[in-house]
Scaffold this motif. Structure first.
Motif, mmCIF file in Angstrom:
data_model
loop_
_atom_site.group_PDB
_atom_site.id
_atom_site.type_symbol
_atom_site.label_atom_id
_atom_site.label_comp_id
_atom_site.label_asym_id
_atom_site.label_seq_id
_atom_site.Cartn_x
_atom_site.Cartn_y
_atom_site.Cartn_z
ATOM 1 N N PHE A 144 0.853 -1.118 -0.017
ATOM 2 C CA PHE A 144 0.124 -0.032 0.205
ATOM 3 C C PHE A 144 0.875 1.314 -0.048
ATOM 4 O O PHE A 144 0.606 2.176 -0.564
ATOM 5 N N TRP A 145 1.951 1.198 0.624
ATOM 6 C CA TRP A 145 3.027 2.207 0.681
ATOM 7 C C TRP A 145 3.479 2.373 -0.835
ATOM 8 O O TRP A 145 3.338 3.570 -1.345
ATOM 9 N N ASN A 146 3.703 1.649 -1.535
ATOM 10 C CA ASN A 146 4.171 1.677 -3.029
ATOM 11 C C ASN A 146 2.920 2.282 -3.824
ATOM 12 O O ASN A 146 3.205 3.202 -4.681
ATOM 13 N N VAL A 147 1.808 1.820 -3.614
ATOM 14 C CA VAL A 147 0.664 2.263 -4.164
ATOM 15 C C VAL A 147 0.549 3.608 -4.241
ATOM 16 O O VAL A 147 0.322 4.556 -5.119
ATOM 17 N N TYR A 148 0.508 4.023 -3.043
ATOM 18 C CA TYR A 148 0.200 5.560 -2.733
ATOM 19 C C TYR A 148 1.411 6.487 -3.067
ATOM 20 O O TYR A 148 1.179 7.744 -3.549
ATOM 21 N N ARG A 149 2.571 6.034 -2.930
ATOM 22 C CA ARG A 149 3.835 6.601 -3.247
ATOM 23 C C ARG A 149 3.865 7.107 -4.830
ATOM 24 O O ARG A 149 4.063 8.142 -5.130
ATOM 25 N N GLU A 150 3.268 5.905 -5.541
ATOM 26 C CA GLU A 150 3.410 5.972 -6.952
ATOM 27 C C GLU A 150 2.429 7.411 -7.241
ATOM 28 O O GLU A 150 2.728 8.151 -8.227
ATOM 29 N N VAL A 151 1.256 7.434 -6.735
ATOM 30 C CA VAL A 151 0.200 8.339 -7.050
ATOM 31 C C VAL A 151 0.844 9.967 -6.131
ATOM 32 O O VAL A 151 0.654 10.892 -6.740
ATOM 33 N N TYR A 152 1.320 9.828 -5.173
ATOM 34 C CA TYR A 152 2.324 10.856 -4.523
ATOM 35 C C TYR A 152 3.047 11.447 -5.573
ATOM 36 O O TYR A 152 3.046 12.876 -5.565
ATOM 37 N N ASP A 153 3.967 10.880 -6.012
ATOM 38 C CA ASP A 153 5.439 11.272 -6.797
ATOM 39 C C ASP A 153 4.525 11.890 -8.280
ATOM 40 O O ASP A 153 5.435 12.549 -8.903
ATOM 41 N N SER A 154 3.426 11.485 -8.307
ATOM 42 C CA SER A 154 2.760 12.018 -9.858
ATOM 43 C C SER A 154 2.274 13.439 -9.617
ATOM 44 O O SER A 154 1.654 13.940 -10.810
ATOM 45 N N ARG A 155 2.008 13.616 -8.401
ATOM 46 C CA ARG A 155 1.213 14.775 -8.130
ATOM 47 C C ARG A 155 2.084 16.187 -8.566
ATOM 48 O O ARG A 155 3.181 16.060 -8.143
ATOM 49 N N VAL A 156 1.693 17.055 -9.135
ATOM 50 C CA VAL A 156 2.414 18.470 -9.271
ATOM 51 C C VAL A 156 1.567 19.308 -8.584
ATOM 52 O O VAL A 156 0.650 19.931 -9.051
ATOM 53 N N PRO A 157 2.235 20.068 -7.767
ATOM 54 C CA PRO A 157 1.526 20.953 -6.762
ATOM 55 C C PRO A 157 1.501 22.422 -7.555
ATOM 56 O O PRO A 157 2.604 22.748 -8.012
ATOM 57 N N ALA A 158 0.507 22.991 -7.431
ATOM 58 C CA ALA A 158 0.270 24.641 -8.169
ATOM 59 C C ALA A 158 1.260 25.598 -7.340
ATOM 60 O O ALA A 158 1.658 26.289 -7.859
ATOM 61 N N ASN A 159 1.015 25.388 -5.893
ATOM 62 C CA ASN A 159 1.838 26.271 -5.194
ATOM 63 C C ASN A 159 2.310 25.622 -3.640
ATOM 64 O O ASN A 159 2.166 24.557 -3.597
ATOM 65 N N ASP A 160 3.101 26.358 -2.997
ATOM 66 C CA ASP A 160 3.639 25.815 -1.840
ATOM 67 C C ASP A 160 2.388 25.331 -0.838
ATOM 68 O O ASP A 160 2.706 24.513 -0.253
ATOM 69 N N ALA A 161 1.325 26.013 -0.953
ATOM 70 C CA ALA A 161 0.263 25.486 0.151
ATOM 71 C C ALA A 161 -0.311 24.207 -0.596
ATOM 72 O O ALA A 161 -0.597 23.241 0.526
ATOM 73 N N GLU A 162 -0.182 23.951 -1.543
ATOM 74 C CA GLU A 162 -0.783 22.754 -2.048
ATOM 75 C C GLU A 162 0.231 21.632 -1.682
ATOM 76 O O GLU A 162 -0.091 20.442 -1.576
ATOM 77 N N ARG A 163 1.684 22.086 -2.042
ATOM 78 C CA ARG A 163 2.472 20.847 -1.470
ATOM 79 C C ARG A 163 2.657 20.730 -0.250
ATOM 80 O O ARG A 163 2.740 19.616 0.266
ATOM 81 N N GLN A 164 2.434 21.908 0.740
ATOM 82 C CA GLN A 164 2.442 21.355 2.151
ATOM 83 C C GLN A 164 1.221 20.527 2.383
ATOM 84 O O GLN A 164 1.173 19.748 3.439
ATOM 85 N N ALA A 165 -0.026 20.638 1.750
ATOM 86 C CA ALA A 165 -1.113 19.864 2.016
ATOM 87 C C ALA A 165 -0.804 18.440 1.645
ATOM 88 O O ALA A 165 -1.304 17.500 2.237
ATOM 89 N N ILE A 166 -0.155 18.223 0.556
ATOM 90 C CA ILE A 166 0.116 16.881 0.115
ATOM 91 C C ILE A 166 1.244 16.201 1.031
ATOM 92 O O ILE A 166 0.980 15.066 1.358
ATOM 93 N N ASP A 167 2.242 16.934 1.432
ATOM 94 C CA ASP A 167 3.240 16.497 2.402
ATOM 95 C C ASP A 167 2.616 16.067 3.728
ATOM 96 O O ASP A 167 2.936 15.387 4.185
ATOM 97 N N SER A 168 1.684 16.929 4.125
ATOM 98 C CA SER A 168 0.847 16.737 5.119
ATOM 99 C C SER A 168 0.156 15.516 5.271
ATOM 100 O O SER A 168 0.203 14.256 6.335
ATOM 101 N N GLU A 169 -0.521 15.235 4.170
ATOM 102 C CA GLU A 169 -1.222 13.662 3.839
ATOM 103 C C GLU A 169 -0.311 12.648 4.328
ATOM 104 O O GLU A 169 -0.646 11.603 4.586
#
Length: 459
Positions: free
Chosen positions: A123-148
């Motif tokens: 499950f870690w590998n499944v989520y990391r694949e999606v996590y790494d594919s995300r392109v945050p639009a700004n710092d706030a979105e990046r922080q939200a993704i990292d918090s998740e």
């Protein structure tokens, strides 16, 4: 002089167990036993005798672990369904803990932990694949993704620790749950069902207290527990589970059915004691590989690789036990405990075994103490009733308080040394902190039952 040298060797061996994260104990422990043989602290004949006495344990590790390895698809299927279908965090934690306990009682704590780790890595590998594919639009979105991601790490840490403790809760109850259980059962001549009933006076109350502790930790969030699965992660996991269900072919479904039937045969074989535990495991290997169609030698060999390092280490354990026997190292300690009031002796053995297991290894400690008690009983120094009570104290003492540290339980150490541990920030210190509440509640419950209720029950 040999006594002093032998004690130094035993302490060095315990230190190798404590440093298992830096170096697997087989090499340093093996060198120490070679040194003991050269110095004449024991001999190869006595080492061989110890290995022969422990042969049922070696059979258990060799064949039962491999049998469960060929059952891994079924176990992965069960845990995966639990993770994505149960919405309540408290219920999910309880299910992982309780299911791991039940599986460990009939299979093997180390193997069940390996399955849980495999689920976590998947499950870690499944989520990391999606996590790494995300392109945050700004710092706030990046922080939200990292918090998740951090919340997902905390969620997995809690779930894995609940499951690991569950393997200890179930592992203490039966002959196959932990390697030392089988050794004790062979020494005491207790078959599967009798062993379970003998231990029940301690293990059943400990089980309820352990499950209650799991629920309390999730409800309060104490000791790094209580992290919720982020909604974004849950959506990723559900999509993955749907995809796996669609891709599951008729052949895959038939394999799951065969593995489920093999699991039922395993439980019945153990319950009715149709053969030595290790031989039951070999039967399960034959049934699964034959009907699933695994006939290639190299594919079959993969199932045995996981157990062989620990089997080798266990032979080194037996060599150290031979040194302890030949030099009579533990005899004064055991004799001292036997001088105190008889009603207090099981409680003292429980504490001594528990503390020593937490800093070294429960298999080693149990092997030493049960063999010493057997010698004393055969010499007529204790009654059969007291021998039974002390054997139960040794088994529960080495299995329950040893959850405090990764050194005490092979399943805990395995969890800490996998590739998943650094990914979810599960360090040695954090693992001790997360295990501490279980150590307190289960350890005290076990001591109360051993100290105040065991002698009358064991008879």
């Amino acid at each position: 002089m040999h006594t002093v040298t032998a004690w130094a060797l035993v302490l060095q061996f315990i230190f190798t167990l404590a440093m298992a994260l830096k170096c697997y104990p087989l090499q340093p422990g093996g060198l120490l036993t070679i040194e003991a043989l050269i110095l004449g602290m024991t001999n190869t004949e006595h080492v061989y005798d110890e290995v022969v006495d422990g042969f049922p344990v070696l059979l258990l590790l060799l064949f039962m672990v491999a049998a469960v390895w060929f059952m891994r698809e079924l176990l992965l299927f069960i845990f995966t369904k639990l993770l994505v279908r149960v919405r309540s965090q408290v219920a999910l934690a309880f299910l992982f803990c309780s299911v791991a306990a039940v599986l460990s009682a009939f299979l093997d704590a180390l193997t069940v932990t390996a399955v849980v780790i495999g689920v976590g890595i998947g499950f870690w590998n499944v989520y990391r694949e999606v996590y790494d594919s995300r392109v945050p639009a700004n710092d706030a979105e990046r922080q939200a993704i990292d918090s998740e991601l951090e919340r997902f790490r905390a969620f997995l840490r809690g779930l894995l620790m609940h499951a690991a403790v569950g393997t200890a809760i179930g592992g203490v109850t039966t002959t196959v749950g932990e390697p030392q259980n089988l050794l004790i059962s062979k020494t005491m001549e207790w078959p599967f069902v009798e062993f379970f009933l003998r231990m029940a006076i301690v293990t059943i109350p400990v089980m309820f207290v352990g499950f209650a502790t799991c629920l309390l930790l999730e409800l309060t969030g104490w000791f790094h527990y209580g992290a919720k699965l982020p909604p974004g992660v849950l959506k990723v996991m559900q999509d993955y589970e749907v995809l796996q269900t669609k891709q599951r072919s008729a052949k895959m479904k038939s394999q799951l059915i065969i593995q489920a039937i093999a699991a039922l045969v395993l439980v019945l074989g153990l319950g009715f004691h149709v053969a030595e535990v290790g031989l039951v495991g070999l039967m399960i290997i034959v049934l699964q590989t034959a009907f699933i169609g695994i006939v290639d030698e190299h594919r079959i060999a993969q199932g045995f690789g996981e157990a062989l390092p620990f089997i080798s280490l266990l032979v080194v354990f037996f060599a150290v036990v031979s040194v302890i026997h030949d030099q009579h190292l533990f005899t004064p300690v055991v004799n001292w405990v036997l001088t105190i009031e008889e009603s207090a002796q099981p409680g003292m053995f429980y504490i001594a075994n528990g503390l020593l297991s937490a800093i070294s290894d429960n298999v080693f400690v149990a092997t030493v103490y049960i063999s010493q008690l057997q010698s004393i009983y055969q010499d007529g120094q204790i009654t059969r009733e007291l021998f039974d009570a002390l054997a139960i104290a040794v088994n529960t003492g080495t299995n329950i308080p040893s959850v405090l540290t990764p050194n005490g339980q092979a399943a805990f150490l395995f969890l800490l040394t996998t590739s998943l541990a650094p990914l979810i920030n599960l360090s040695y210190g954090r693992m001790v902190v997360m295990a501490f509440p279980y150590f307190v509640t289960m350890g005290i419950t076990g001591w109360v039952m051993v100290n105040f209720f065991l002698l009358g029950y064991s008879n």
